[in-house]
Enzyme design. Structure first.
Site, PDB file in Angstrom:
ATOM      1  N   HIS A  63       0.844  -1.298  -0.399  1.00  0.00           N
ATOM      2  CA  HIS A  63      -0.091   0.044  -0.094  1.00  0.00           C
ATOM      3  C   HIS A  63       0.442   1.259  -0.332  1.00  0.00           C
ATOM      4  CE1 HIS A  63      -2.966  -2.620   1.797  1.00  0.00           C
ATOM      5  NE2 HIS A  63      -3.445  -2.122   0.302  1.00  0.00           N
ATOM      6  N   LYS A 105      -3.345  -9.076  -6.504  1.00  0.00           N
ATOM      7  CA  LYS A 105      -3.647  -9.507  -7.614  1.00  0.00           C
ATOM      8  C   LYS A 105      -5.114 -10.491  -6.920  1.00  0.00           C
ATOM      9  CE  LYS A 105      -1.541 -11.472 -12.020  1.00  0.00           C
ATOM     10  NZ  LYS A 105      -1.167 -10.638 -13.029  1.00  0.00           N
TER      11      LYS A 105
END
Ligand code: NAD
Length: 467
Positions: A63, A105
């Site tokens: 992040h 993903k």
């Protein structure tokens, strides 16, 4: 098969690069770990009325930049480890090509061919709903894209489902790889393959490297073999062949075709669509053996299917001088060492297949801007250039032919702008990793990881770690 799990292999590559960077242990650890994994199970009703439980994941690896970004894979081989590994690769990939996203993903453990279109739609919509519920999707949060087994159709379903739960003005930016009519961008479908071609071209233009391999610089006349003739494999072949390389072999799920004289990628694709297989393609030798062809003599081998395809079983038999990793993780760590010892040049996945995310980034920008690239300036540019040509003709007292006028006075449309941005990105990134490779006397893979650790680590040092 490799004894190492996929995420371990990615982390191994990270560990090889880390000593060449300046970061303390804790920062390196934070870059490496996967921040969040959402494991999902949900039921769908099959067309025959039965209920089936479906298993899926979404991993957000880092992040340090938001949103996070990464494809969604449909394959019976999908598992949590693979999803985390692919999410980590996305973090490193985005950093290498200066795309301002963290890596993510997603995957669903299904073989798409075993489901009808309506079943696939139900699965995709339910998966999207689960992501919405847990805040694992959104233009500023996490933005999926196509990967193995998915394409524009699935992305359109994702957008439509997201829209039903959101009145966000920027909702279209919640997913990329969409159809053009559904706010997609021109060039996204071919982007990864185009990026593969551009990366291979850059590598082949390095005179020193080509000399070491006993090859002439440039792509012209180089023979190549592709494994996997899906989105990435076909488009890589299309652009490689259009620029002078010769496709001599293709491996697909059910076998391979080979021809010393060369195979036209477009005609082969047409054949595959009509017959449902590449086998029997006129002018080629077909075989039901799909792995042997990877060991054929060629200049460039392009694995464009799945991970672990070049492994300790076949690495020592592979004769290609250049391994162009179009797929994610196609070479195991042991195979990498074997190929390297033999002197092969490996252009790593983490750089080479970044074209997809680069153009996904452009699509996201387009969606936030709510205007097609080139729409505002194209006509203005053309008119300015026409005025300039008129002035040149007047001064020189000669005139350009209609074709010359057309070529000179062409404003850039969306496709041209996207491709130009992609080309510039792939060239710049190659120069960066090649410089690091030479500076530290490492291979291109380690140089790529050094580059991404430097970029991600600098951000973690400056922010995001609470005292
Ligand atoms: P795809 O589903 O469009 O195509 C994959 C092809 O590989 C299929 O035609 C399949 O039949 C074939 N295949 C499967 N197993 C095989 C085997 N053992 N031997 C030969 N062929 C086999 O998938 P794709 O989008 O082209 O993705 C391929 C690879 O590229 C994956 O590793 C993916 O993560 C990576 N990638 C894709 C994108 C993208 O934009 N689609 C971007 C970056 C990386």
């Amino acid at each position: 098969m490799s004894t190492y799990k996929f995420f371990e292999q990615v982390n191994h590559n990270f560990d090889l690069a880390a000593p060449y960077t300046r970061f303390e242990k804790g920062v390196l650890e934070q870059i490496k770990v996967c921040n969040q994994v959402y494991s999902i199970t949900f039921p769908i009703r099959r067309d025959d009325g039965t209920v089936e439980v479906i298993k899926g994941w979404r991993a957000e690896h880092s992040h340090h930049k938001l949103p996070t970004k990464g494809g969604i894979r449909y394959s019976h081989l999908v598992n949590e480890d693979e999803t985390k590994a692919l999410a980590a690769l996305m973090t490193y990939k985005c950093a290498i090509v200066d795309v301002p996203f963290g890596g993510a993903k997603g995957g669903i453990s299904i073989s798409p061919s075993k489901y009808s279109v309506t079943e696939l739609e139900r699965i995709t919509r339910r998966y999207t709903y689960e992501l919405i519920k847990k805040n694992f999707i959104g233009p500023a949060v996490d933005v999926p894209a196509p990967d193995y087994g998915t394409g524009a159709r699935e992305m359109a379903w994702i957008l439509d489902t997201y829209r039903q739960f959101s009145n966000d003005l920027n909702a279209e930016a919640c997913v990329t790889g969409k159809p053009i009519q559904q706010a997609g961008v021109r060039g996204r479908t071919e982007a990864t393959g185009m990026g593969v071609y551009l990366g291979v071209r850059e590598a082949c233009n390095d005179t020193e490297d080509m000399k070491a391999l006993g090859l002439k610089p440039g792509l012209e006349g180089k023979t190549y073999i592709v494994q996997g003739f899906g989105n990435v494999g076909y488009h890589s072949a299309k652009f490689m062949s259009e620029h002078g390389a010769i496709l001599i072999g293709v491996a697909e799920r059910d076998g391979s075709v080979y021809s010393e004289k060369g195979i036209d990628p477009d005609t082969l694709l047409q054949w595959m669509k009509e017959k449902g297989s590449i086998l029997g393609f006129p002018g080629t030798v077909s075989s039901k053996e799909k792995y042997k062809i990877l060991e054929e003599q060629c200049d460039i081998l392009i694995p464009a299917a799945l991970e672990n395809q070049i492994n300790e079983k076949n690495a020592s038999k592979i004769k290609a001088k250049i391994i162009a990793e179009a797929a994610n993780g196609p070479t195991t760590r042991d195979a990498h060492d074997t190929l390297k010892k033999r002197g092969a040049l490996i252009i790593p996945d983490v750089y080479l297949n970044a074209g997809g995310v680069v153009v996904s980034y452009f699509e996201w920008l387009k969606n936030l801007q709510h205007v097609r690239f080139g729409r505002i300036e194209k006509r203005f540019e053309e008119n300015s250039m026409k005025n300039m040509i008129d002035a040149m003709e007047k001064i020189s007292k000669t005139s350009f032919s209609d074709q010359e006028r057309l070529n000179l006075a062409q404003g850039a449309g969306e496709f041209e702008l996207v491709m130009s941005g992609l080309e510039d990105t792939m060239i710049t990134a190659y120069l960066e990793i090649n410089e690091l490779r030479k500076k530290h006397t490492v291979d291109l893979r380690t140089a790529s990881y050094i580059n991404s650790i430097n970029k991600v680590g600098t951000i973690y040092e400056q922010m995001g770690i609470f005292p």
